[in-house]
Design a protein around this motif. Sequence first.
Motif, PDB file in Angstrom:
ATOM      1  N   GLN A  45      13.582 -24.699 -11.392  1.00 16.37           N
ATOM      2  CA  GLN A  45      12.734 -24.659 -12.578  1.00 16.37           C
ATOM      3  C   GLN A  45      13.560 -24.225 -13.796  1.00 16.37           C
ATOM      4  O   GLN A  45      13.392 -24.771 -14.895  1.00 16.37           O
ATOM      5  CB  GLN A  45      11.579 -23.686 -12.332  1.00 16.37           C
ATOM      6  CG  GLN A  45      10.448 -23.813 -13.298  1.00 16.37           C
ATOM      7  CD  GLN A  45       9.299 -22.906 -12.914  1.00 16.37           C
ATOM      8  OE1 GLN A  45       9.509 -21.791 -12.440  1.00 16.37           O
ATOM      9  NE2 GLN A  45       8.077 -23.381 -13.107  1.00 16.37           N
ATOM     10  N   GLN A  47      16.776 -24.679 -14.209  1.00 18.04           N
ATOM     11  CA  GLN A  47      17.673 -25.780 -14.567  1.00 18.04           C
ATOM     12  C   GLN A  47      16.920 -26.852 -15.348  1.00 18.04           C
ATOM     13  O   GLN A  47      17.429 -27.407 -16.312  1.00 18.04           O
ATOM     14  CB  GLN A  47      18.303 -26.387 -13.314  1.00 18.04           C
ATOM     15  CG  GLN A  47      19.370 -25.509 -12.696  1.00 18.04           C
ATOM     16  CD  GLN A  47      19.943 -26.099 -11.424  1.00 18.04           C
ATOM     17  OE1 GLN A  47      19.447 -27.103 -10.915  1.00 18.04           O
ATOM     18  NE2 GLN A  47      20.980 -25.477 -10.906  1.00 18.04           N
ATOM     19  N   GLU A  48      15.696 -27.140 -14.931  1.00 19.31           N
ATOM     20  CA  GLU A  48      14.892 -28.131 -15.651  1.00 19.31           C
ATOM     21  C   GLU A  48      14.589 -27.646 -17.061  1.00 19.31           C
ATOM     22  O   GLU A  48      14.642 -28.410 -18.016  1.00 19.31           O
ATOM     23  CB  GLU A  48      13.586 -28.399 -14.905  1.00 19.31           C
ATOM     24  CG  GLU A  48      13.744 -29.190 -13.634  1.00 19.31           C
ATOM     25  CD  GLU A  48      12.429 -29.360 -12.895  1.00 19.31           C
ATOM     26  OE1 GLU A  48      11.367 -28.992 -13.454  1.00 19.31           O
ATOM     27  OE2 GLU A  48      12.458 -29.838 -11.768  1.00 19.31           O
ATOM     28  N   ALA A  49      14.275 -26.367 -17.180  1.00 24.58           N
ATOM     29  CA  ALA A  49      13.957 -25.802 -18.494  1.00 24.58           C
ATOM     30  C   ALA A  49      15.194 -25.807 -19.390  1.00 24.58           C
ATOM     31  O   ALA A  49      15.094 -26.048 -20.594  1.00 24.58           O
ATOM     32  CB  ALA A  49      13.419 -24.384 -18.335  1.00 24.58           C
ATOM     33  N   ALA A  51      17.691 -27.946 -19.188  1.00 31.21           N
ATOM     34  CA  ALA A  51      18.048 -29.331 -19.507  1.00 31.21           C
ATOM     35  C   ALA A  51      17.056 -29.948 -20.493  1.00 31.21           C
ATOM     36  O   ALA A  51      17.425 -30.781 -21.312  1.00 31.21           O
ATOM     37  CB  ALA A  51      18.087 -30.167 -18.237  1.00 31.21           C
ATOM     38  N   LYS A  52      15.828 -29.532 -20.464  1.00 36.31           N
ATOM     39  CA  LYS A  52      14.793 -30.134 -21.306  1.00 36.31           C
ATOM     40  C   LYS A  52      15.036 -29.898 -22.796  1.00 36.31           C
ATOM     41  O   LYS A  52      15.012 -30.848 -23.571  1.00 36.31           O
ATOM     42  CB  LYS A  52      13.426 -29.599 -20.882  1.00 36.31           C
ATOM     43  CG  LYS A  52      12.274 -30.355 -21.478  1.00 36.31           C
ATOM     44  CD  LYS A  52      10.965 -29.881 -20.879  1.00 36.31           C
ATOM     45  CE  LYS A  52       9.815 -30.712 -21.415  1.00 36.31           C
ATOM     46  NZ  LYS A  52       8.544 -30.310 -20.837  1.00 36.31           N
ATOM     47  N   PRO A  53      15.301 -28.678 -23.261  1.00 33.65           N
ATOM     48  CA  PRO A  53      15.527 -28.491 -24.698  1.00 33.65           C
ATOM     49  C   PRO A  53      16.771 -29.231 -25.187  1.00 33.65           C
ATOM     50  O   PRO A  53      16.787 -29.724 -26.307  1.00 33.65           O
ATOM     51  CB  PRO A  53      15.717 -26.985 -24.854  1.00 33.65           C
ATOM     52  CG  PRO A  53      15.050 -26.386 -23.675  1.00 33.65           C
ATOM     53  CD  PRO A  53      15.196 -27.401 -22.580  1.00 33.65           C
ATOM     54  N   SER A  55      17.867 -32.126 -24.164  1.00 31.45           N
ATOM     55  CA  SER A  55      17.523 -33.534 -24.348  1.00 31.45           C
ATOM     56  C   SER A  55      16.583 -33.706 -25.538  1.00 31.45           C
ATOM     57  O   SER A  55      16.632 -34.718 -26.228  1.00 31.45           O
ATOM     58  CB  SER A  55      16.898 -34.105 -23.074  1.00 31.45           C
ATOM     59  OG  SER A  55      15.664 -33.464 -22.801  1.00 31.45           O
ATOM     60  N   GLU A  56      15.732 -32.733 -25.809  1.00 36.80           N
ATOM     61  CA  GLU A  56      14.840 -32.818 -26.962  1.00 36.80           C
ATOM     62  C   GLU A  56      15.631 -32.723 -28.264  1.00 36.80           C
ATOM     63  O   GLU A  56      15.303 -33.391 -29.237  1.00 36.80           O
ATOM     64  CB  GLU A  56      13.788 -31.715 -26.897  1.00 36.80           C
ATOM     65  CG  GLU A  56      12.738 -31.926 -25.834  1.00 36.80           C
ATOM     66  CD  GLU A  56      11.753 -30.775 -25.740  1.00 36.80           C
ATOM     67  OE1 GLU A  56      11.902 -29.804 -26.495  1.00 36.80           O
ATOM     68  OE2 GLU A  56      10.847 -30.850 -24.900  1.00 36.80           O
ATOM     69  N   GLU A  57      16.685 -31.931 -28.279  1.00 30.44           N
ATOM     70  CA  GLU A  57      17.518 -31.801 -29.491  1.00 30.44           C
ATOM     71  C   GLU A  57      18.216 -33.120 -29.786  1.00 30.44           C
ATOM     72  O   GLU A  57      18.324 -33.527 -30.940  1.00 30.44           O
ATOM     73  CB  GLU A  57      18.545 -30.678 -29.320  1.00 30.44           C
ATOM     74  CG  GLU A  57      17.927 -29.299 -29.406  1.00 30.44           C
ATOM     75  CD  GLU A  57      18.975 -28.208 -29.228  1.00 30.44           C
ATOM     76  OE1 GLU A  57      20.172 -28.507 -29.432  1.00 30.44           O
ATOM     77  OE2 GLU A  57      18.602 -27.094 -28.887  1.00 30.44           O
ATOM     78  N   ASP A  59      17.109 -36.029 -29.011  1.00 31.49           N
ATOM     79  CA  ASP A  59      16.081 -36.965 -29.461  1.00 31.49           C
ATOM     80  C   ASP A  59      15.749 -36.726 -30.928  1.00 31.49           C
ATOM     81  O   ASP A  59      15.540 -37.677 -31.670  1.00 31.49           O
ATOM     82  CB  ASP A  59      14.805 -36.825 -28.619  1.00 31.49           C
ATOM     83  CG  ASP A  59      14.986 -37.318 -27.189  1.00 31.49           C
ATOM     84  OD1 ASP A  59      15.947 -38.070 -26.955  1.00 31.49           O
ATOM     85  OD2 ASP A  59      14.165 -36.942 -26.321  1.00 31.49           O
TER      86      ASP A  59
END
Length: 62
Positions: A45, A47-49, A51-53, A55-57, A59
């Motif tokens: 969880q 690692q997912e958290a 990686a998520k920000p 990828s949002e940056e 985008d």
Amino acid sequence: MGIWLELGIFGLVFVFAFWQMHDVRKAQELTRQQRAREKAAQEAQDQEAAAKPASEETDKRS
């Protein structure tokens, strides 16, 4: 004859103690496995958290 009664009681207590220790060891192993699963789930969880920000940056910059 009293010695046999005492030895029998001692034997039963001894067997019961070993049985309880076996149950304690099984419970400890189950607890270790559960904690390992929870730790692995938490790390996944995290690692997912993490990686998520990132990828949002990327985008937002596009």
